[in-house]
Design a protein around this motif. Sequence first.
Motif, mmCIF file in Angstrom:
data_model
loop_
_atom_site.group_PDB
_atom_site.id
_atom_site.type_symbol
_atom_site.label_atom_id
_atom_site.label_comp_id
_atom_site.label_asym_id
_atom_site.label_seq_id
_atom_site.Cartn_x
_atom_site.Cartn_y
_atom_site.Cartn_z
ATOM 1 N N MET A 1 0.828 -1.199 0.000
ATOM 2 C CA MET A 1 0.000 0.000 0.000
ATOM 3 C C MET A 1 0.864 1.251 0.000
ATOM 4 N N GLY A 2 0.586 2.145 -0.941
ATOM 5 C CA GLY A 2 1.299 3.406 -1.011
ATOM 6 C C GLY A 2 0.666 4.446 -0.116
ATOM 7 N N PRO A 3 1.215 5.650 -0.098
ATOM 8 C CA PRO A 3 0.679 6.685 0.798
ATOM 9 C C PRO A 3 -0.774 7.046 0.507
ATOM 10 N N ARG A 4 -1.153 7.065 -0.789
ATOM 11 C CA ARG A 4 -2.528 7.417 -1.116
ATOM 12 C C ARG A 4 -3.507 6.357 -0.614
ATOM 13 N N ALA A 5 -3.170 5.080 -0.839
ATOM 14 C CA ALA A 5 -4.040 3.996 -0.373
ATOM 15 C C ALA A 5 -4.096 3.957 1.153
ATOM 16 N N VAL B 1 -2.357 11.867 7.141
ATOM 17 C CA VAL B 1 -1.425 12.243 6.069
ATOM 18 C C VAL B 1 0.017 12.084 6.525
ATOM 19 N N LEU B 2 0.318 12.609 7.721
ATOM 20 C CA LEU B 2 1.693 12.502 8.226
ATOM 21 C C LEU B 2 2.111 11.040 8.378
ATOM 22 N N ALA B 3 1.232 10.218 8.959
ATOM 23 C CA ALA B 3 1.572 8.811 9.171
ATOM 24 C C ALA B 3 1.757 8.083 7.848
ATOM 25 N N ALA B 4 0.883 8.338 6.863
ATOM 26 C CA ALA B 4 0.992 7.670 5.558
ATOM 27 C C ALA B 4 2.282 8.055 4.852
ATOM 28 N N LEU B 5 2.644 9.331 4.922
ATOM 29 C CA LEU B 5 3.873 9.779 4.269
ATOM 30 C C LEU B 5 5.112 9.207 4.945
ATOM 31 N N VAL B 6 5.109 9.209 6.280
ATOM 32 C CA VAL B 6 6.289 8.738 7.009
ATOM 33 C C VAL B 6 6.494 7.242 6.822
ATOM 34 N N VAL B 7 5.435 6.444 6.988
ATOM 35 C CA VAL B 7 5.600 4.995 6.894
ATOM 36 C C VAL B 7 5.909 4.573 5.462
ATOM 37 N N SER B 8 5.444 5.338 4.471
ATOM 38 C CA SER B 8 5.737 4.997 3.078
ATOM 39 C C SER B 8 7.136 5.441 2.668
ATOM 40 N N ALA B 9 7.627 6.499 3.295
ATOM 41 C CA ALA B 9 8.949 7.010 2.932
ATOM 42 C C ALA B 9 10.076 6.154 3.478
#
Length: 468
Positions: free
Chosen positions: A328-332, A406-414
Amino acid sequence: MTSPQQTPDSHGHSHSHGPAAPVSKHLRKVIAAVLIPFATAVLVGLVVLWPGGAPAHERTGVGFDRQTEQGQVVKIEQIDCKDVNAAQVPPTGDTTTPEGREAQRAQTGDCEKATVEVTTGKDKGRRFVEIVQPDAPRQFHVKQGVVVAFAPDAPRDLQYSVTDVDRSTPMALLAGIFALAVVVVGRLRGLMALIALVISFAVLTLFILPAILQGSNPLIVAVVGSSAIMLLALYLCHGLTARTSVAVLGTLISLLLIGLLGSLFIGWASLTGNTDDNTGLIHGLYPEIDMSGLLLAGVIIGSLGVLDDVTVTQTSAVWELRQANPDMGPRALYRAGIRIGRDHIASVVNTLVLAYAGAALPLLLLFSIAESSVATVANSELVAQEIVRTLVGSIGLVASVPVTTVLAALVVSADRPGTGEGATPETATGAPSGTSSGAPSGAPPKAPTGRPFGGLRTRGGGGRRRKA
């Protein structure tokens, strides 16, 4: 057979609510670059604004500003209210008014003559008499603990009077039951939560309240004190991890939004914060305190506890989604996390509104008795400040969900320090990759059916079937 290096059980136990947050070197630097200056600023604020205790003042003997001691009811006698002049009917003899009817009932009933003994202070052992009317809301019984007020300037027979009952025993028992329930159910995390609760009260009583009384800006004091509580409580309860750091950032952004909105609308609505006897007494004792700023500080502090709950929950949800499907990417991740957050928003906002409504229920009942219109009730300052407090806090709570997600999705995906597209959070954080029985080093872990986790699709559907 599992090798000693694998220890999957101990890993799962030490992180009971999910795997450890990503700790890649690059990500640690990014988070540290944001949080270390913030934590340093909070520490500097604590040092600069530290009050060193509440300022001394001469007691007024009004309200809570009285000298009190402990006492105990040692004897109760039934007497005729007429004999002690417990109440007087108005000179006109008019008993059609509520005051007249109450006085008439008091004269025709039996009163209680309670003998109270002072059990603490310099006058320990001294006794005085308290007359209790039959319709008084507080009735006494023998051996009941009470709180007595001492008025040194009054005549000797009138220096002591009962102001309240002693509730220390049931309150302490209830607190003990609460602590036991938290530890039994939460175990180590429950214990850490109790320690964080003690720290929160310490910051409130040792820093926030005395600093405001010393004349410091209530808004600045509330921001510094709330930030200190947030850092200590979140990291103590949830560990020094990237996941906790994301929750801290989400909470901080939401608190700033609440502070800005609160400052704007409290000033725009001309709310003074001086609405009852208690706030009037504070303003009389310390006229330099900004009462509207004190109201804003209360909005920020009151919103902090619920904000912590929302941001931690949203961050954990995104991390768990990422662990369940590493593709899963940040958008998903954001779309899935925000669906969880919508349910949380509905329940939290309702909880906050009902909490304030419950606290103001006697006041709302008075307005209902007076048959005042909704507009009239909402326009009164006493109710308007609660409406502003509720709505500003609710806006901050609602905003914290998308911000934190948003912050969590970006951080975990990065965080992708591992090699290969199928690297899981465990391999990305440096955990041993050979935890599957017989899996070669570097190969993606296998699902129970033999399909790699990396091959899971983000949407439903099992893909094409191969013809036999």
